[in-house]
Design a protein around this motif. Sequence first.
Motif, PDB file in Angstrom:
ATOM      1  N   PHE A  89       0.824  -1.217   0.000  1.00 31.81           N
ATOM      2  CA  PHE A  89       0.000   0.000   0.000  1.00 31.81           C
ATOM      3  C   PHE A  89       0.857   1.266   0.000  1.00 31.81           C
ATOM      4  O   PHE A  89       0.429   2.323  -0.479  1.00 31.81           O
ATOM      5  CB  PHE A  89      -0.915   0.015   1.227  1.00 31.81           C
ATOM      6  CG  PHE A  89      -2.018  -1.008   1.194  1.00 31.81           C
ATOM      7  CD1 PHE A  89      -2.391  -1.619   0.005  1.00 31.81           C
ATOM      8  CD2 PHE A  89      -2.686  -1.371   2.354  1.00 31.81           C
ATOM      9  CE1 PHE A  89      -3.405  -2.564  -0.031  1.00 31.81           C
ATOM     10  CE2 PHE A  89      -3.707  -2.310   2.328  1.00 31.81           C
ATOM     11  CZ  PHE A  89      -4.064  -2.906   1.134  1.00 31.81           C
ATOM     12  N   ALA A  90       2.077   1.150   0.564  1.00 31.34           N
ATOM     13  CA  ALA A  90       2.957   2.320   0.656  1.00 31.34           C
ATOM     14  C   ALA A  90       3.647   2.632  -0.670  1.00 31.34           C
ATOM     15  O   ALA A  90       4.198   3.733  -0.829  1.00 31.34           O
ATOM     16  CB  ALA A  90       4.015   2.094   1.739  1.00 31.34           C
ATOM     17  N   PHE A  91       3.627   1.670  -1.599  1.00 27.56           N
ATOM     18  CA  PHE A  91       4.369   1.875  -2.843  1.00 27.56           C
ATOM     19  C   PHE A  91       3.914   3.117  -3.619  1.00 27.56           C
ATOM     20  O   PHE A  91       4.767   3.868  -4.124  1.00 27.56           O
ATOM     21  CB  PHE A  91       4.277   0.637  -3.736  1.00 27.56           C
ATOM     22  CG  PHE A  91       5.086   0.759  -4.993  1.00 27.56           C
ATOM     23  CD1 PHE A  91       6.468   0.642  -4.951  1.00 27.56           C
ATOM     24  CD2 PHE A  91       4.472   1.013  -6.214  1.00 27.56           C
ATOM     25  CE1 PHE A  91       7.226   0.763  -6.111  1.00 27.56           C
ATOM     26  CE2 PHE A  91       5.213   1.138  -7.369  1.00 27.56           C
ATOM     27  CZ  PHE A  91       6.603   1.008  -7.324  1.00 27.56           C
ATOM     28  N   PRO A  92       2.595   3.390  -3.778  1.00 36.16           N
ATOM     29  CA  PRO A  92       2.205   4.637  -4.466  1.00 36.16           C
ATOM     30  C   PRO A  92       2.750   5.890  -3.781  1.00 36.16           C
ATOM     31  O   PRO A  92       3.108   6.864  -4.464  1.00 36.16           O
ATOM     32  CB  PRO A  92       0.671   4.591  -4.411  1.00 36.16           C
ATOM     33  CG  PRO A  92       0.336   3.149  -4.277  1.00 36.16           C
ATOM     34  CD  PRO A  92       1.426   2.571  -3.430  1.00 36.16           C
ATOM     35  N   TRP A  93       2.805   5.865  -2.425  1.00 35.61           N
ATOM     36  CA  TRP A  93       3.387   6.997  -1.703  1.00 35.61           C
ATOM     37  C   TRP A  93       4.868   7.130  -2.016  1.00 35.61           C
ATOM     38  O   TRP A  93       5.385   8.242  -2.197  1.00 35.61           O
ATOM     39  CB  TRP A  93       3.187   6.811  -0.195  1.00 35.61           C
ATOM     40  CG  TRP A  93       1.784   7.021   0.257  1.00 35.61           C
ATOM     41  CD1 TRP A  93       0.821   6.073   0.420  1.00 35.61           C
ATOM     42  CD2 TRP A  93       1.155   8.265   0.587  1.00 35.61           C
ATOM     43  NE1 TRP A  93      -0.351   6.632   0.841  1.00 35.61           N
ATOM     44  CE2 TRP A  93      -0.178   7.980   0.962  1.00 35.61           C
ATOM     45  CE3 TRP A  93       1.603   9.582   0.624  1.00 35.61           C
ATOM     46  CZ2 TRP A  93      -1.070   8.967   1.347  1.00 35.61           C
ATOM     47  CZ3 TRP A  93       0.718  10.577   1.014  1.00 35.61           C
ATOM     48  CH2 TRP A  93      -0.599  10.265   1.368  1.00 35.61           C
ATOM     49  N   LEU A  94       5.562   5.996  -2.064  1.00 28.29           N
ATOM     50  CA  LEU A  94       6.980   6.012  -2.398  1.00 28.29           C
ATOM     51  C   LEU A  94       7.190   6.571  -3.804  1.00 28.29           C
ATOM     52  O   LEU A  94       8.106   7.382  -4.036  1.00 28.29           O
ATOM     53  CB  LEU A  94       7.550   4.593  -2.304  1.00 28.29           C
ATOM     54  CG  LEU A  94       9.025   4.417  -2.672  1.00 28.29           C
ATOM     55  CD1 LEU A  94       9.918   5.247  -1.754  1.00 28.29           C
ATOM     56  CD2 LEU A  94       9.415   2.940  -2.619  1.00 28.29           C
ATOM     57  N   PHE A  95       6.346   6.166  -4.718  1.00 22.07           N
ATOM     58  CA  PHE A  95       6.392   6.651  -6.100  1.00 22.07           C
ATOM     59  C   PHE A  95       6.250   8.182  -6.118  1.00 22.07           C
ATOM     60  O   PHE A  95       7.014   8.888  -6.786  1.00 22.07           O
ATOM     61  CB  PHE A  95       5.274   5.989  -6.904  1.00 22.07           C
ATOM     62  CG  PHE A  95       5.398   6.152  -8.394  1.00 22.07           C
ATOM     63  CD1 PHE A  95       5.987   5.159  -9.157  1.00 22.07           C
ATOM     64  CD2 PHE A  95       4.918   7.289  -9.021  1.00 22.07           C
ATOM     65  CE1 PHE A  95       6.091   5.301 -10.538  1.00 22.07           C
ATOM     66  CE2 PHE A  95       5.022   7.447 -10.396  1.00 22.07           C
ATOM     67  CZ  PHE A  95       5.610   6.443 -11.150  1.00 22.07           C
ATOM     68  N   TYR A  96       5.265   8.665  -5.365  1.00 18.86           N
ATOM     69  CA  TYR A  96       5.033  10.113  -5.284  1.00 18.86           C
ATOM     70  C   TYR A  96       6.226  10.848  -4.674  1.00 18.86           C
ATOM     71  O   TYR A  96       6.637  11.916  -5.150  1.00 18.86           O
ATOM     72  CB  TYR A  96       3.771  10.374  -4.459  1.00 18.86           C
ATOM     73  CG  TYR A  96       3.643  11.796  -3.965  1.00 18.86           C
ATOM     74  CD1 TYR A  96       3.291  12.835  -4.827  1.00 18.86           C
ATOM     75  CD2 TYR A  96       3.893  12.097  -2.630  1.00 18.86           C
ATOM     76  CE1 TYR A  96       3.189  14.136  -4.367  1.00 18.86           C
ATOM     77  CE2 TYR A  96       3.785  13.393  -2.156  1.00 18.86           C
ATOM     78  CZ  TYR A  96       3.442  14.410  -3.036  1.00 18.86           C
ATOM     79  OH  TYR A  96       3.352  15.704  -2.573  1.00 18.86           O
ATOM     80  N   LEU A  97       6.809  10.255  -3.610  1.00 17.30           N
ATOM     81  CA  LEU A  97       7.939  10.896  -2.933  1.00 17.30           C
ATOM     82  C   LEU A  97       9.164  10.975  -3.840  1.00 17.30           C
ATOM     83  O   LEU A  97       9.935  11.943  -3.763  1.00 17.30           O
ATOM     84  CB  LEU A  97       8.272  10.141  -1.649  1.00 17.30           C
ATOM     85  CG  LEU A  97       7.226  10.225  -0.540  1.00 17.30           C
ATOM     86  CD1 LEU A  97       7.564   9.268   0.600  1.00 17.30           C
ATOM     87  CD2 LEU A  97       7.096  11.651  -0.008  1.00 17.30           C
ATOM     88  N   VAL A  98       9.343   9.987  -4.691  1.00 10.25           N
ATOM     89  CA  VAL A  98      10.450  10.025  -5.644  1.00 10.25           C
ATOM     90  C   VAL A  98      10.257  11.181  -6.629  1.00 10.25           C
ATOM     91  O   VAL A  98      11.211  11.917  -6.939  1.00 10.25           O
ATOM     92  CB  VAL A  98      10.573   8.682  -6.395  1.00 10.25           C
ATOM     93  CG1 VAL A  98      11.535   8.801  -7.573  1.00 10.25           C
ATOM     94  CG2 VAL A  98      11.041   7.591  -5.441  1.00 10.25           C
ATOM     95  N   ILE A  99       9.042  11.350  -7.106  1.00  9.63           N
ATOM     96  CA  ILE A  99       8.765  12.459  -8.018  1.00  9.63           C
ATOM     97  C   ILE A  99       8.978  13.804  -7.318  1.00  9.63           C
ATOM     98  O   ILE A  99       9.559  14.738  -7.878  1.00  9.63           O
ATOM     99  CB  ILE A  99       7.319  12.366  -8.555  1.00  9.63           C
ATOM    100  CG1 ILE A  99       7.159  11.114  -9.429  1.00  9.63           C
ATOM    101  CG2 ILE A  99       6.950  13.613  -9.347  1.00  9.63           C
ATOM    102  CD1 ILE A  99       5.741  10.869  -9.882  1.00  9.63           C
TER     103      ILE A  99
END
Length: 380
Positions: A89-99
């Motif tokens: 579930f945290a992966f989309p947040w990680l994706f956003y944080l990378v951007i």
Amino acid sequence: MKINNSKNNIFIWSPMTSHVGTIMATMGMVRSLNDISKFNNKIFLINVFGEFNFLKNNKDFNLLNIFSKFNFPKTGIISKISIYLFSIFAFPWLFYLVIKHKPRIIFTCLVGYLPSLLKFFFKDLKVINSIQGYPRLNFFRSIIWKYTYKKSDCLISMTNKTRNYLIESLNLNENKIIKIDNPIISRKIKNLSNERIDDQDLYIFKKKVFCSIGRLTRQKNYLELIKGFSNFSKRNGENTNLIILGDGEDEEKLKKFIRDQNINNCFLLGFKTNPYRYLAKSELYICSSLWEEPGHTLIEAGYLNIPVLSSDCPNGPDELIQHNHNGLKYRMNNFKDLENKLIEFENLTENELFQIKINMKKLSSNFTEFYFSKKIKNYL
């Protein structure tokens, strides 16, 4: 997807729900990366489950929270399911944080296959996976690891046996896998070891004390330790106490065994935020684990000049500890041999014990933040 990386931004990803040794390793990595001054790194520590809430005022890094306000179970099967499920579930947040923060590198210590997936989207992002535990690869995990870890720019293993296992099992490029010891040793451990133990525990140290530290789980194999120590005490008199620091799902089972066997010199002291003050005042550190990678408390004991006795479990203790050179080893799942090795320890001469301590102290120097900085610099 191409992103314009902020030259010196580094992410560290290490999701966990309980206070395990990987926290110390992660913090050592943070300090090591900050010490590499020529890179002028800006560190972002991703706080998935609130594992780093206690560091919210630390100035060495920027804390990026995801599920940090949730109260996750610390032990048991529900805890393990939570880690897998909520990490996904945290992966989309990680994706956003990378951007948003545009890191140049992401270090992983646990659940590294998810950050590895970022390579499919961000071609210029470097992913360095540190394999913190001995990989227990079933069919499903093998497929996931083969698919994702091949995308890593570098994998770090704690032991040579794990390095070879990853190369063979996952068919990985051996040039991508390096052995670097965790940066767990610092002066802070020595300072913490000088603190006073809790008043209610002082009476235990009126006798000689053997110590073990770890979560009360199947991995730590504490039932074997208690059986071996109890037999040792029956043969040598109850002039030695055994303390075990930690909590976990096996606590009630171990307490029941101690009660049923009427063992009066074994104490389960629970989790201690500073276990080093107990370790430093003990005569011997004992590791009874079924597996370790590499076994941080063994190294910390050696740094504090406490001799160690370990099972010959894979991979760390079997590889690191040489019997009668830098410690003692007994045959795993053989509490009779554990009992005999305790007697052997008691019969060591002062000179033999001194040499064992010196050799283990030398080994602990490989686990310093300075050594980690020196080794990892080439991969940054």
